[in-house]
Design a protein around this motif. Structure first.
Motif, PDB file in Angstrom:
ATOM      1  N   LEU A 186       0.821  -1.211   0.000  1.00 13.54           N
ATOM      2  CA  LEU A 186       0.000   0.000   0.000  1.00 13.54           C
ATOM      3  C   LEU A 186       0.856   1.263   0.000  1.00 13.54           C
ATOM      4  N   ASP A 187       2.098   1.127   0.490  1.00 17.38           N
ATOM      5  CA  ASP A 187       2.981   2.301   0.485  1.00 17.38           C
ATOM      6  C   ASP A 187       3.171   2.848  -0.916  1.00 17.38           C
ATOM      7  N   GLU A 188       3.003   1.969  -1.902  1.00 21.93           N
ATOM      8  CA  GLU A 188       3.239   2.403  -3.274  1.00 21.93           C
ATOM      9  C   GLU A 188       2.044   3.100  -3.907  1.00 21.93           C
ATOM     10  N   LEU A 189       0.945   3.186  -3.172  1.00 29.33           N
ATOM     11  CA  LEU A 189      -0.202   3.917  -3.711  1.00 29.33           C
ATOM     12  C   LEU A 189       0.213   5.360  -3.968  1.00 29.33           C
ATOM     13  N   PRO A 190      -0.353   5.967  -5.000  1.00 27.67           N
ATOM     14  CA  PRO A 190      -0.046   7.384  -5.225  1.00 27.67           C
ATOM     15  C   PRO A 190      -0.371   8.184  -3.961  1.00 27.67           C
ATOM     16  N   THR A 191       0.430   9.189  -3.673  1.00 23.65           N
ATOM     17  CA  THR A 191       0.184   9.939  -2.444  1.00 23.65           C
ATOM     18  C   THR A 191      -1.088  10.755  -2.573  1.00 23.65           C
ATOM     19  N   LEU A 192      -1.761  10.854  -1.449  1.00 23.93           N
ATOM     20  CA  LEU A 192      -2.986  11.650  -1.412  1.00 23.93           C
ATOM     21  C   LEU A 192      -2.632  13.118  -1.546  1.00 23.93           C
ATOM     22  N   ALA A 193      -3.522  13.851  -2.194  1.00 25.75           N
ATOM     23  CA  ALA A 193      -3.318  15.294  -2.296  1.00 25.75           C
ATOM     24  C   ALA A 193      -3.325  15.899  -0.901  1.00 25.75           C
ATOM     25  N   GLU A 194      -2.527  16.920  -0.754  1.00 24.83           N
ATOM     26  CA  GLU A 194      -2.496  17.636   0.524  1.00 24.83           C
ATOM     27  C   GLU A 194      -3.785  18.431   0.680  1.00 24.83           C
ATOM     28  N   ILE A 195      -4.187  18.559   1.916  1.00 28.37           N
ATOM     29  CA  ILE A 195      -5.283  19.479   2.177  1.00 28.37           C
ATOM     30  C   ILE A 195      -4.681  20.717   2.805  1.00 28.37           C
ATOM     31  N   ARG A 196      -4.991  21.836   2.246  1.00 28.46           N
ATOM     32  CA  ARG A 196      -4.453  23.076   2.831  1.00 28.46           C
ATOM     33  C   ARG A 196      -5.082  23.271   4.196  1.00 28.46           C
ATOM     34  N   ASP A 197      -4.300  23.668   5.150  1.00 31.30           N
ATOM     35  CA  ASP A 197      -4.881  23.758   6.478  1.00 31.30           C
ATOM     36  C   ASP A 197      -5.618  25.077   6.641  1.00 31.30           C
ATOM     37  N   LEU A 198      -6.291  25.159   7.745  1.00 28.06           N
ATOM     38  CA  LEU A 198      -7.206  26.284   7.906  1.00 28.06           C
ATOM     39  C   LEU A 198      -6.498  27.621   8.003  1.00 28.06           C
ATOM     40  N   ASP A 199      -5.254  27.613   8.432  1.00 30.38           N
ATOM     41  CA  ASP A 199      -4.546  28.886   8.482  1.00 30.38           C
ATOM     42  C   ASP A 199      -4.474  29.482   7.088  1.00 30.38           C
ATOM     43  N   ALA A 200      -4.082  28.598   6.177  1.00 33.75           N
ATOM     44  CA  ALA A 200      -4.006  29.060   4.801  1.00 33.75           C
ATOM     45  C   ALA A 200      -5.392  29.457   4.310  1.00 33.75           C
ATOM     46  N   ILE A 201      -6.340  28.614   4.652  1.00 38.40           N
ATOM     47  CA  ILE A 201      -7.701  28.912   4.235  1.00 38.40           C
ATOM     48  C   ILE A 201      -8.111  30.275   4.748  1.00 38.40           C
ATOM     49  N   ASN A 202      -7.728  30.491   5.962  1.00 38.48           N
ATOM     50  CA  ASN A 202      -8.190  31.697   6.609  1.00 38.48           C
ATOM     51  C   ASN A 202      -7.673  32.948   5.917  1.00 38.48           C
ATOM     52  N   ASP A 225      -6.385   8.548  -9.658  1.00 44.90           N
ATOM     53  CA  ASP A 225      -5.006   8.069  -9.663  1.00 44.90           C
ATOM     54  C   ASP A 225      -4.955   6.543  -9.611  1.00 44.90           C
ATOM     55  N   LEU A 226      -5.827   5.999  -8.782  1.00 46.53           N
ATOM     56  CA  LEU A 226      -5.855   4.546  -8.645  1.00 46.53           C
ATOM     57  C   LEU A 226      -6.245   3.911  -9.977  1.00 46.53           C
ATOM     58  N   ASP A 227      -7.235   4.511 -10.617  1.00 49.30           N
ATOM     59  CA  ASP A 227      -7.685   3.970 -11.892  1.00 49.30           C
ATOM     60  C   ASP A 227      -6.585   4.062 -12.942  1.00 49.30           C
ATOM     61  N   ALA A 228      -5.703   5.052 -12.768  1.00 54.61           N
ATOM     62  CA  ALA A 228      -4.623   5.228 -13.747  1.00 54.61           C
ATOM     63  C   ALA A 228      -3.458   4.280 -13.487  1.00 54.61           C
TER      64      ALA A 228
END
Lengths: 201, 271, 201
Positions: free
Chosen positions: A161-177, B144-147
């Motif tokens: 599972l480590d090889e799964l593409p990395t999840l997109a970052e979520i900008r934190d609320l400070d940035a949001i703010n 991404d998974l599908d790709a």
């Protein structure tokens, strides 16, 4: 020809038609099985040799697999009448959530997707043996928690599972703010500590 | 990612309805944007995976930042789509209506004047932003998974004939003793059932759970039978078994059996 | 890498898992399929290349196939060698009840065991020719009664069923902590001398 260790491994991988791990490769030898390092070295040799060929050696969850390279898919897929199944977005999103958030219950998937998950999707994923019940959440009704299987990582060409593409970052609320300052009514809104926690992964 | 992360949103929802940020872009362009050829409408609407997906679409189409969305306009757009959906696909409406209500509530809360200190504490749109972002990242993850190269679609298992004799699978060996002990087991169990006689285990199951966990690794599988110490006798085995069942129930370990009647392996589960 | 005709053919043969004839190889190309001679030439090239490898190209009646060379049989055939298997507890208990309580119906077995007995178990035992239907109980549905066979007593070297050890005798064995067999062979359980004898045939 002289059956080198590399050739024996190649023969076994081709004949098995499924990934073989090092233990199974060692078990091909009745006496004096080669050590793990020897097997690994021979696998490396095989991998290098494949560079000029239509197949490649890939390590997936359940072992090493010889597979036809992706470049050949346009021709090879014409071997079969049926086009490979295209899975619906609903199914892929459900699968992605299970892969990245396991163990996860169906209700938790629905919470994130904002829609109910059809039983058909869960059934399809289980029949494909990509997911399975890994436990039960200690909540009323003891909802099942799902996780992915070795068949899942095998199918998606992953070693783990480590090889799964990395999840997109979520900008934190400070940035949001900061950006919220642009927006009218809530210019002065500031995230409290609790909210910040929410955005941490 | 821990389980609690997942649970927080639900709790939040109960306390405080979300707030949205939807900067529906130029409200004036709305009617134009909404025009979809009638015969394409159904297909178009079917492509949405739900209310969050539709909202993301509306935001993206206007090239807006999720974080910077005027609620009022997007709510208006959203409701227009939902009206279209209601006409075409009634069964979809419920989840969309919930979202419409949420948007309306956020809108109304944002219109209300709030005491300064309260405003410091919460932004009514935060929860909606969070959900949209969370959904968006898994929507992306699904793509991404599908790709990823998939077996049978992009890469293909190489398999060739090995034209030589295969040994025939021999049936399992069974000794007379195996039969006897199976008989004894079943008779004793039957007796236990009939007397409703449940003995209290002198050994602590909890204690055993800890022992088992400490011997297991998350990286490697341990053979199931290794967890049992023969010198402890049947009692010890029962305690270990109960401990394992409890650990499985709590998802702290997983059992794997690669083939029917094959050896069972155990490992601890990474939280 | 550049997908040469030879490599495309190799890819297809590896993925197909069955012989392919020239027409099917030509059909891999959507437009401008290579001519038969071109295909034949590429097959020859592939055949030559395989000389140093663990597989060979063979023409069989239905077309061309890649197959593992005979020299590798000693190793490759071990892939399919049976790994030691064991009957499930459910099967063993069913067999034991039939041996000791015959004639007995499936419902009676289920009643004693407290769980249902799968048809697969009954089938396996019958295929092994250890049990057979010895009559029908005079009850609604006329359920079959099972008993052990001659092969069963022969296999266990018994002159007759009287020679089956009694429950009392088994109880004596209880001291011997071997019934830990909660799963798989108790390779790790240290058998004492007495046990070792029991496990020998």
């Amino acid at each position: 020809m002289n059956p080198s260790l590399k050739n024996i491994i190649e023969a076994a991988l081709l004949a098995a038609g499924q990934p073989l791990n090092i233990e199974r490769l060692q078990a091909l030898f009745e006496t004096d099985p080669p050590g793990r390092d020897e097997i690994r070295a021979a696998l490396e040799e095989l991998r290098a040799e494949c560079a000029q060929r239509s197949m490649e050696l890939r390590e997936v969850s359940s072992g090493f697999r010889l597979q036809v390279r992706q470049e050949f898919a346009p021709w090879v897929s014409r071997l079969w009448e049926d086009r490979p199944t295209r899975y619906s977005r609903a199914l892929m999103e459900t699968l992605a959530l299970i892969a990245y958030r396991q163990p996860i219950t169906r209700a938790e998937i629905e919470e994130i997707r904002g829609v109910s998950v059809s039983s058909q999707i869960m059934k399809t994923l289980q029949e494909r043996e990509w997911i399975r019940v890994v436990g039960y959440r200690d909540l009323p009704g003891k909802p099942a928690m799902y996780g992915t299987t070795r068949q899942f990582t095998d199918h998606f060409n992953l070693k783990s599972l480590d090889e799964l593409p990395t999840l997109a970052e979520i900008r934190d609320l400070d940035a949001i703010n900061v950006e919220l300052d642009l927006g009218g009514v809530d210019a002065e809104a500031e995230p409290d500590a609790q909210n910040e926690e929410l955005y941490k992964e | 990612m821990s389980d609690t992360d997942t649970l927080i949103p639900a709790a939040e929802l109960q306390i405080e309805p979300p707030l949205a940020i939807v900067q529906g872009a130029p409200y004036t362009r709305l009617p134009h944007d909404l025009y979809i050829p009638p015969d394409a409408l159904e297909v178009f609407l079917e492509t949405f995976e739900g209310p969050l997906d539709l909202l993301l679409y509306l935001i993206k189409r206007e090239n807006l930042d999720i974080l910077d969305i005027p609620i009022a306009q997007v709510t208006q757009q959203y409701v227009t789509y939902v009206e279209l959906m209601k006409e075409l696909r009634l069964e979809l409406a419920a989840e969309y209506l919930v979202m419409a209500a949420m948007l309306a509530e956020i809108k109304s809360r944002m219109l209300l004047p709030r005491p300064a200190e309260v405003a410091e504490e919460e932004d009514p749109r935060a929860e909606l932003i969070r959900r949209l972002q969370e959904y968006e990242r898994y929507k992306q993850a699904a793509e991404d998974l599908d790709a990823q190269p998939q077996l049978g679609r992009d890469v293909f298992q190489a398999r060739i004939e090995a034209p030589f004799d295969r040994p025939r699978k021999a049936p399992p060996e069974v000794s007379l003793y195996d039969i006897l002990s199976a008989f004894k087991e079943v008779v004793e169990r039957a007796k236990m059932f009939s007397h409703h006689h449940v003995q209290r285990e002198p050994l602590s199951v909890r204690e055993r759970m800890s022992q088992v966990l400490s011997t297991l690794s998350a990286e490697r599988f341990t053979e199931f039978t290794r967890l049992f110490a023969p010198q402890e006798g049947r009692r010890g085995a029962v305690v270990t078994l109960l401990a394992l069942l409890e650990l499985i129930k709590e998802s702290l370990i997983e059992l794997v059996q690669s083939e029917p009647f094959g050896p069972i392996h155990v490992r601890s589960v990474n939280a």
